[in-house]
Design an enzyme around this catalytic site. Structure first.
Site, mmCIF file in Angstrom:
data_model
loop_
_atom_site.group_PDB
_atom_site.id
_atom_site.type_symbol
_atom_site.label_atom_id
_atom_site.label_comp_id
_atom_site.label_asym_id
_atom_site.label_seq_id
_atom_site.Cartn_x
_atom_site.Cartn_y
_atom_site.Cartn_z
ATOM 1 N N MET A 149 -19.830 55.530 -35.281
ATOM 2 C CA MET A 149 -19.555 54.104 -35.549
ATOM 3 C C MET A 149 -19.177 53.919 -37.012
ATOM 4 O O MET A 149 -19.771 54.552 -37.884
ATOM 5 C CB MET A 149 -20.798 53.268 -35.266
ATOM 6 C CG MET A 149 -21.339 53.432 -33.862
ATOM 7 S SD MET A 149 -22.723 52.307 -33.601
ATOM 8 C CE MET A 149 -23.284 52.829 -31.983
ATOM 9 N N GLY A 189 -22.290 49.231 -30.082
ATOM 10 C CA GLY A 189 -22.844 49.032 -31.418
ATOM 11 C C GLY A 189 -24.301 49.427 -31.548
ATOM 12 O O GLY A 189 -24.695 49.970 -32.566
ATOM 13 N N PHE A 190 -25.076 49.166 -30.505
ATOM 14 C CA PHE A 190 -26.514 49.392 -30.622
ATOM 15 C C PHE A 190 -27.104 49.918 -29.323
ATOM 16 O O PHE A 190 -26.628 49.558 -28.235
ATOM 17 C CB PHE A 190 -27.228 48.086 -31.002
ATOM 18 C CG PHE A 190 -26.735 47.533 -32.320
ATOM 19 C CD1 PHE A 190 -27.281 47.992 -33.520
ATOM 20 C CD2 PHE A 190 -25.701 46.605 -32.355
ATOM 21 C CE1 PHE A 190 -26.795 47.511 -34.729
ATOM 22 C CE2 PHE A 190 -25.213 46.119 -33.566
ATOM 23 C CZ PHE A 190 -25.761 46.576 -34.759
ATOM 24 N N ASP A 192 -22.589 59.161 -30.807
ATOM 25 C CA ASP A 192 -21.975 57.859 -31.088
ATOM 26 C C ASP A 192 -21.525 57.769 -32.541
ATOM 27 O O ASP A 192 -22.348 57.703 -33.454
ATOM 28 C CB ASP A 192 -22.983 56.735 -30.802
ATOM 29 C CG ASP A 192 -23.225 56.546 -29.313
ATOM 30 O OD1 ASP A 192 -22.240 56.365 -28.579
ATOM 31 O OD2 ASP A 192 -24.394 56.574 -28.900
ATOM 32 N N MET A 213 -16.505 54.932 -31.800
ATOM 33 C CA MET A 213 -16.427 53.464 -31.912
ATOM 34 C C MET A 213 -15.909 53.181 -33.307
ATOM 35 O O MET A 213 -16.646 52.718 -34.202
ATOM 36 C CB MET A 213 -17.821 52.852 -31.662
ATOM 37 C CG MET A 213 -18.186 52.854 -30.181
ATOM 38 S SD MET A 213 -19.964 52.741 -29.908
ATOM 39 C CE MET A 213 -20.406 54.451 -30.142
ATOM 40 N N MET A 227 -18.035 50.594 -20.695
ATOM 41 C CA MET A 227 -19.199 50.149 -21.467
ATOM 42 C C MET A 227 -19.972 49.108 -20.662
ATOM 43 O O MET A 227 -19.394 48.129 -20.179
ATOM 44 C CB MET A 227 -18.776 49.538 -22.802
ATOM 45 C CG MET A 227 -18.234 50.522 -23.839
ATOM 46 S SD MET A 227 -19.346 51.877 -24.306
ATOM 47 C CE MET A 227 -20.797 50.984 -24.916
ATOM 48 N N HIS A 257 -24.430 63.100 -26.056
ATOM 49 C CA HIS A 257 -23.533 61.991 -26.381
ATOM 50 C C HIS A 257 -23.717 61.622 -27.856
ATOM 51 O O HIS A 257 -24.827 61.300 -28.286
ATOM 52 C CB HIS A 257 -23.875 60.809 -25.474
ATOM 53 C CG HIS A 257 -22.969 59.639 -25.591
ATOM 54 N ND1 HIS A 257 -21.763 59.552 -24.923
ATOM 55 C CD2 HIS A 257 -23.107 58.481 -26.282
ATOM 56 C CE1 HIS A 257 -21.205 58.383 -25.213
ATOM 57 N NE2 HIS A 257 -21.986 57.714 -26.033
ATOM 58 N N SER A 276 -27.925 60.030 -25.422
ATOM 59 C CA SER A 276 -27.294 59.576 -26.667
ATOM 60 C C SER A 276 -28.268 59.772 -27.815
ATOM 61 O O SER A 276 -29.373 59.211 -27.801
ATOM 62 C CB SER A 276 -26.921 58.097 -26.554
ATOM 63 O OG SER A 276 -26.670 57.598 -27.856
ATOM 64 N N HIS A 291 -18.284 59.916 -28.651
ATOM 65 C CA HIS A 291 -17.852 58.541 -28.358
ATOM 66 C C HIS A 291 -17.495 57.873 -29.675
ATOM 67 O O HIS A 291 -18.373 57.554 -30.476
ATOM 68 C CB HIS A 291 -19.004 57.815 -27.644
ATOM 69 C CG HIS A 291 -18.732 56.378 -27.343
ATOM 70 N ND1 HIS A 291 -19.727 55.495 -26.983
ATOM 71 C CD2 HIS A 291 -17.577 55.645 -27.327
ATOM 72 C CE1 HIS A 291 -19.201 54.295 -26.780
ATOM 73 N NE2 HIS A 291 -17.899 54.355 -26.988
ATOM 74 N N ASP A 345 -22.128 53.667 -20.100
ATOM 75 C CA ASP A 345 -22.882 53.790 -21.352
ATOM 76 C C ASP A 345 -23.440 52.425 -21.718
ATOM 77 O O ASP A 345 -22.676 51.469 -21.918
ATOM 78 C CB ASP A 345 -21.922 54.311 -22.439
ATOM 79 C CG ASP A 345 -22.585 54.514 -23.796
ATOM 80 O OD1 ASP A 345 -23.818 54.377 -23.897
ATOM 81 O OD2 ASP A 345 -21.846 54.820 -24.754
ATOM 82 N N GLY A 346 -24.773 52.368 -21.819
ATOM 83 C CA GLY A 346 -25.427 51.135 -22.238
ATOM 84 C C GLY A 346 -26.400 50.620 -21.198
ATOM 85 O O GLY A 346 -25.984 50.280 -20.088
ATOM 86 N N GLY A 347 -27.682 50.632 -21.544
ATOM 87 C CA GLY A 347 -28.689 50.063 -20.653
ATOM 88 C C GLY A 347 -28.989 50.877 -19.409
ATOM 89 O O GLY A 347 -29.546 50.351 -18.442
ATOM 90 N N SER A 353 -32.073 55.124 -25.276
ATOM 91 C CA SER A 353 -33.489 54.744 -25.353
ATOM 92 C C SER A 353 -34.267 55.240 -24.136
ATOM 93 O O SER A 353 -35.438 55.601 -24.257
ATOM 94 C CB SER A 353 -33.627 53.232 -25.535
ATOM 95 O OG SER A 353 -32.796 52.539 -24.644
HETATM 96 C C1 DX5 Z 1 -23.897 51.824 -27.764
HETATM 97 C C2 DX5 Z 1 -23.745 53.322 -27.630
HETATM 98 C C3 DX5 Z 1 -24.628 53.929 -26.627
HETATM 99 C C4 DX5 Z 1 -26.104 53.750 -26.885
HETATM 100 C C5 DX5 Z 1 -26.776 53.619 -25.579
HETATM 101 O O1 DX5 Z 1 -22.862 51.316 -28.490
HETATM 102 O O2 DX5 Z 1 -22.405 53.659 -27.292
HETATM 103 O O3 DX5 Z 1 -24.296 55.301 -26.421
HETATM 104 O O4 DX5 Z 1 -26.694 54.815 -27.574
HETATM 105 O O5 DX5 Z 1 -28.110 53.330 -25.782
HETATM 106 P P1 DX5 Z 1 -29.044 52.817 -24.592
HETATM 107 O O6 DX5 Z 1 -29.047 53.890 -23.530
HETATM 108 O O7 DX5 Z 1 -30.357 52.648 -25.267
HETATM 109 O O8 DX5 Z 1 -28.464 51.537 -24.088
HETATM 110 ZN ZN ZN Z 2 -21.944 55.707 -26.644
#
Ligand code: DX5
Ligand code: ZN
Length: 220
Positions: free
Chosen positions: A36, A141-142, A34, A67, A136, A32, A9, A65, A174-176, A197
């Site tokens: 938003m 969001g972050f 994002d 959002m 998700m 990916h 991402s 993606h 997606d996420g963490g 990240s």
């Molecule tokens: C969050 C995004 C993700 C985000 C994932 O809303 O949709 O794609 O970039 O970031 P990490 O991998 O750091 O959780």
């Molecule tokens: Zn995403």
């Protein structure tokens, strides 16, 4: 054996040097992106003009993606740009099935994303209309949030429905996602992994290889 796709991402990339950042992830499967709008989620990233430029210069295909609210209005435009896949949120589409059909007709893969609090039940029988489901594993969001292991039963329900219906459907998380959490998602049936990240927090090529290795040590 299941293919594992690693989709970095760019939310965690350097936005001022995006072309350079894209060139650092050529060993990944898709990039990916994002999008938003500060309405659907409390954060603002980019819209059509920037994504169009990313599409023009990216060495690997785009996994968009969205959002954003009013997905019905905006999603087809990303397919028209040539995005490989366009994923919109179930919570933001007035008519998910018609929207997926429009995206497919234009030539992109259609994805549907579910926030952590969204019940998968209404979508299980609609799966033939989609090419990808995004579960998700953080509140959208972050980047940099903690993986929600409690989403694994939801992922399993989609994996079971996919098997029952005999579909060629990608199951994305997606996420963490890190080397420590990717195996849990693989075990629950995911085949496509978004990591922000975890990839850009180090040397992207090395991080991608480490994620692939960690995903492959699990049985799916
Ligand atoms: C969050 C995004 C993700 C985000 C994932 O809303 O949709 O794609 O970039 O970031 P990490 O991998 O750091 O959780
Ligand atoms: Zn995403």
């Amino acid at each position: 054996m299941t293919v594992h796709r690693i989709n970095p991402s760019i939310l965690s990339a350097d936005f001022v040097n995006l072309q350079h950042e894209l060139e650092r992830i050529t060993t990944a499967d898709l990039v990916h992106v994002d999008v938003m709008d500060n309405h659907f989620v409390p954060n603002l990233t980019m819209g059509p003009p920037i994504v169009e430029r990313i599409q023009a210069v990216s060495p690997i295909p785009l996994d968009v993606h969205l959002m954003i609210t009013d997905a019905d209005r905006w999603a087809p435009g990303y397919a028209e740009m040539g995005a490989y896949s366009v994923t919109f949120h179930a919570e933001a589409a007035a008519d998910p099935v018609s929207l997926a059909r429009r995206i497919r007709d234009i030539g992109s893969r259609a994805g549907i994303a579910l926030k952590p609090g969204t019940d998968p039940e209404p979508y299980l029988e609609l799966l033939p209309e989609f090419d990808q489901v995004l579960v998700m594993t953080v509140e959208p969001g972050f980047g940099g949030q903690k993986f929600m292991a409690e989403m694994m039963p939801k992922l399993r329900r989609f994996a079971d429905a996919k098997a029952r219906l005999g579909l060629d459907l990608w199951l994305q998380v997606d996420g963490g996602i890190t080397v420590d959490t990717i195996g849990m998602a693989t075990e629950a049936g995911a085949d496509t992994f978004v990591a922000g990240s975890a990839v850009f927090g180090g040397v992207p090529e090395d991080r991608i290889a480490e994620l692939r290795a960690a995903a492959a040590t699990h049985r799916h």
